[in-house]
Design a protein around this motif. Structure first.
Motif, PDB file in Angstrom:
ATOM      1  N   VAL A 273       0.825  -1.202   0.000  1.00 42.62           N
ATOM      2  CA  VAL A 273       0.000   0.000   0.000  1.00 42.62           C
ATOM      3  C   VAL A 273       0.862   1.256   0.000  1.00 42.62           C
ATOM      4  O   VAL A 273       0.542   2.243  -0.683  1.00 42.62           O
ATOM      5  CB  VAL A 273      -1.002  -0.016   1.190  1.00 42.62           C
ATOM      6  CG1 VAL A 273      -0.354   0.363   2.508  1.00 42.62           C
ATOM      7  CG2 VAL A 273      -2.173   0.919   0.899  1.00 42.62           C
TER       8      VAL A 273
ATOM      9  N   ALA B 286      -1.020  10.354   3.375  1.00 42.03           N
ATOM     10  CA  ALA B 286      -1.394   8.950   3.519  1.00 42.03           C
ATOM     11  C   ALA B 286      -1.325   8.594   4.993  1.00 42.03           C
ATOM     12  O   ALA B 286      -0.261   8.690   5.611  1.00 42.03           O
ATOM     13  CB  ALA B 286      -0.453   8.052   2.715  1.00 42.03           C
TER      14      ALA B 286
ATOM     15  N   LEU C   7      -1.715   5.740   7.819  1.00 46.29           N
ATOM     16  CA  LEU C   7      -1.678   4.294   7.999  1.00 46.29           C
ATOM     17  C   LEU C   7      -2.120   3.967   9.415  1.00 46.29           C
ATOM     18  O   LEU C   7      -1.602   4.526  10.382  1.00 46.29           O
ATOM     19  CB  LEU C   7      -0.263   3.758   7.770  1.00 46.29           C
ATOM     20  CG  LEU C   7       0.427   4.196   6.476  1.00 46.29           C
ATOM     21  CD1 LEU C   7       1.864   3.718   6.465  1.00 46.29           C
ATOM     22  CD2 LEU C   7      -0.322   3.670   5.265  1.00 46.29           C
TER      23      LEU C   7
ATOM     24  N   HIS D 120      -5.375   9.569   1.660  1.00 48.04           N
ATOM     25  CA  HIS D 120      -5.800   8.174   1.780  1.00 48.04           C
ATOM     26  C   HIS D 120      -5.656   7.680   3.211  1.00 48.04           C
ATOM     27  O   HIS D 120      -4.847   8.216   3.984  1.00 48.04           O
ATOM     28  CB  HIS D 120      -4.965   7.270   0.862  1.00 48.04           C
ATOM     29  CG  HIS D 120      -5.268   7.428  -0.591  1.00 48.04           C
ATOM     30  ND1 HIS D 120      -4.869   8.518  -1.331  1.00 48.04           N
ATOM     31  CD2 HIS D 120      -5.944   6.610  -1.458  1.00 48.04           C
ATOM     32  CE1 HIS D 120      -5.271   8.375  -2.577  1.00 48.04           C
ATOM     33  NE2 HIS D 120      -5.923   7.227  -2.680  1.00 48.04           N
TER      34      HIS D 120
ATOM     35  N   ALA E  31      -5.140   3.855   5.013  1.00 47.51           N
ATOM     36  CA  ALA E  31      -4.975   2.405   4.914  1.00 47.51           C
ATOM     37  C   ALA E  31      -5.197   1.802   6.296  1.00 47.51           C
ATOM     38  O   ALA E  31      -4.607   2.255   7.279  1.00 47.51           O
ATOM     39  CB  ALA E  31      -3.587   2.061   4.399  1.00 47.51           C
TER      40      ALA E  31
ATOM     41  N   SER F  81      -5.605  -1.941   8.513  1.00 48.41           N
ATOM     42  CA  SER F  81      -5.701  -3.391   8.689  1.00 48.41           C
ATOM     43  C   SER F  81      -6.271  -3.635  10.076  1.00 48.41           C
ATOM     44  O   SER F  81      -6.074  -2.829  10.999  1.00 48.41           O
ATOM     45  CB  SER F  81      -4.352  -4.082   8.512  1.00 48.41           C
ATOM     46  OG  SER F  81      -3.452  -3.740   9.553  1.00 48.41           O
TER      47      SER F  81
ATOM     48  N   TRP G  75      -4.973  -8.273  -0.514  1.00 42.46           N
ATOM     49  CA  TRP G  75      -4.966  -6.898  -1.034  1.00 42.46           C
ATOM     50  C   TRP G  75      -3.760  -6.671  -1.909  1.00 42.46           C
ATOM     51  O   TRP G  75      -2.636  -7.006  -1.510  1.00 42.46           O
ATOM     52  CB  TRP G  75      -4.968  -5.891   0.134  1.00 42.46           C
ATOM     53  CG  TRP G  75      -5.281  -4.503  -0.338  1.00 42.46           C
ATOM     54  CD1 TRP G  75      -6.511  -3.914  -0.365  1.00 42.46           C
ATOM     55  CD2 TRP G  75      -4.363  -3.547  -0.868  1.00 42.46           C
ATOM     56  NE1 TRP G  75      -6.416  -2.652  -0.886  1.00 42.46           N
ATOM     57  CE2 TRP G  75      -5.107  -2.399  -1.211  1.00 42.46           C
ATOM     58  CE3 TRP G  75      -2.987  -3.534  -1.110  1.00 42.46           C
ATOM     59  CZ2 TRP G  75      -4.531  -1.261  -1.764  1.00 42.46           C
ATOM     60  CZ3 TRP G  75      -2.405  -2.422  -1.668  1.00 42.46           C
ATOM     61  CH2 TRP G  75      -3.170  -1.294  -1.987  1.00 42.46           C
ATOM     62  N   PRO G  76      -3.901  -6.094  -3.138  1.00 35.78           N
ATOM     63  CA  PRO G  76      -5.122  -5.513  -3.715  1.00 35.78           C
ATOM     64  C   PRO G  76      -5.852  -6.442  -4.683  1.00 35.78           C
ATOM     65  O   PRO G  76      -6.619  -5.966  -5.519  1.00 35.78           O
ATOM     66  CB  PRO G  76      -4.559  -4.306  -4.463  1.00 35.78           C
ATOM     67  CG  PRO G  76      -3.249  -4.810  -5.004  1.00 35.78           C
ATOM     68  CD  PRO G  76      -2.705  -5.729  -3.929  1.00 35.78           C
TER      69      PRO G  76
ATOM     70  N   ALA H 282      -7.870  -6.009   5.397  1.00 35.25           N
ATOM     71  CA  ALA H 282      -7.117  -4.869   4.898  1.00 35.25           C
ATOM     72  C   ALA H 282      -7.997  -4.071   3.949  1.00 35.25           C
ATOM     73  O   ALA H 282      -8.791  -4.643   3.186  1.00 35.25           O
ATOM     74  CB  ALA H 282      -5.842  -5.326   4.178  1.00 35.25           C
TER      75      ALA H 282
ATOM     76  N   LEU I 261      -8.136   0.032   1.743  1.00 34.19           N
ATOM     77  CA  LEU I 261      -7.611   1.367   1.434  1.00 34.19           C
ATOM     78  C   LEU I 261      -8.779   2.263   1.126  1.00 34.19           C
ATOM     79  O   LEU I 261      -9.671   1.911   0.334  1.00 34.19           O
ATOM     80  CB  LEU I 261      -6.651   1.306   0.234  1.00 34.19           C
ATOM     81  CG  LEU I 261      -6.083   2.648  -0.220  1.00 34.19           C
ATOM     82  CD1 LEU I 261      -5.189   3.258   0.854  1.00 34.19           C
ATOM     83  CD2 LEU I 261      -5.311   2.486  -1.538  1.00 34.19           C
ATOM     84  N   CYS I 262      -8.778   3.461   1.722  1.00 36.85           N
ATOM     85  CA  CYS I 262      -9.848   4.440   1.526  1.00 36.85           C
ATOM     86  C   CYS I 262      -9.253   5.764   1.028  1.00 36.85           C
ATOM     87  O   CYS I 262      -8.062   6.033   1.187  1.00 36.85           O
ATOM     88  CB  CYS I 262     -10.606   4.702   2.821  1.00 36.85           C
ATOM     89  SG  CYS I 262     -11.265   3.231   3.593  1.00 36.85           S
TER      90      CYS I 262
END
Length: 242
Positions: free
Chosen positions: A51, A135, A137, A167, A169, A171, A223-224, A237, A239-240
């Protein structure tokens, strides 16, 4: 130091050297009950690598890793491109002190003390430019945040502070009928963080308002690519995007 530390236990699962005897004993207790935890942690680290690589390729140069644990074993600053800014955040003073020592000679990377349950404080102090994409996480951290701390509200606050193109991410430990949920939650009961596993639907509920990217909430090993082998099925997992 007398309490097993989840960050050092995680490092132990990855084959690192940061765990104390107390941490090692707690980790081995978890592994005795659920041996596949070690593989699940490797799957989670694989998700992180994939990611971060994707987000870097998309041009993002600011990374905020909340609940980072120790920045060892192929972490964000080692994957992000030159010139990227990486801020690790952990709520354990020992982890932060040790992380700062490990990052002393790393340009663009730092670690600060902060609790995911105090999201506004983290965003105010991290020093990132929220007028540009970031990003964020949150890997294997929300499964240590109970419902009483309103994790969905924390993510809503985060989303409202991020610029378009940012974004998130995530999990999260998976609660499914076939999983040894009780054994995992019991194994962490006497550590520095209490595990709270959630279903796929509950993870999606936490992400209300976010643009969930394809392939949606899948197992970490998938993922992905949703058609990949599911692996241990112990971790979700996703991702947004804002």
């Amino acid at each position: 130091m007398d309490t097993p530390n989840v960050a050092r236990m995680y490092d132990y699962y990855l084959g690192g050297t940061e765990a104390t005897p107390v941490d090692q004993a707690a980790a081995e207790q978890v592994l005795a009950a659920v041996p596949q935890v070690r593989i699940a942690v490797q799957e989670n680290r694989g998700f992180l690598e994939r990611v971060v690589t994707r987000l870097a390729a998309a041009g993002i140069r600011q990374f905020l890793d909340i609940g980072s644990g120790l920045p060892t074993q192929r972490n964000v600053h080692e994957i992000a491109p030159p010139g990227a800014r990486v801020v690790y955040v952990d709520y354990d003073p020992y982890v932060v002190d040790r992380s700062q020592a490990l990052l002393a000679d790393v340009d663009g990377a730092t670690c600060l003390l902060g609790d995911v349950r105090e999201m506004a404080d983290i965003l105010d102090r991290c020093g990132l430019d929220f007028s540009r994409p970031v990003a964020v996480l949150m890997l294997a951290v929300l499964n240590f945040v109970g419902d009483e701390d309103h994790p969905a509200g924390l993510l809503t606050l985060l989303r409202k502070r991020l610029a378009e193109g940012s974004h998130l991410a995530v999990s999260h430990g998976a609660r499914e009928d076939a999983n040894p949920v009780e054994e995992i939650e019991t194994g962490y009961r006497r550590t520095s963080g209490q595990a709270v596993l959630r279903t796929r639907e509950e993870v999606l509920d936490l992400l209300a308002g976010w643009q969930v990217q394809e392939p949606g909430v899948v197992y970490g090993a998938q993922w992905p690519h949703a058609d990949a082998e599911p692996g241990t099925r112990l971790t979700f997992a996703v991702l947004c995007r804002v």
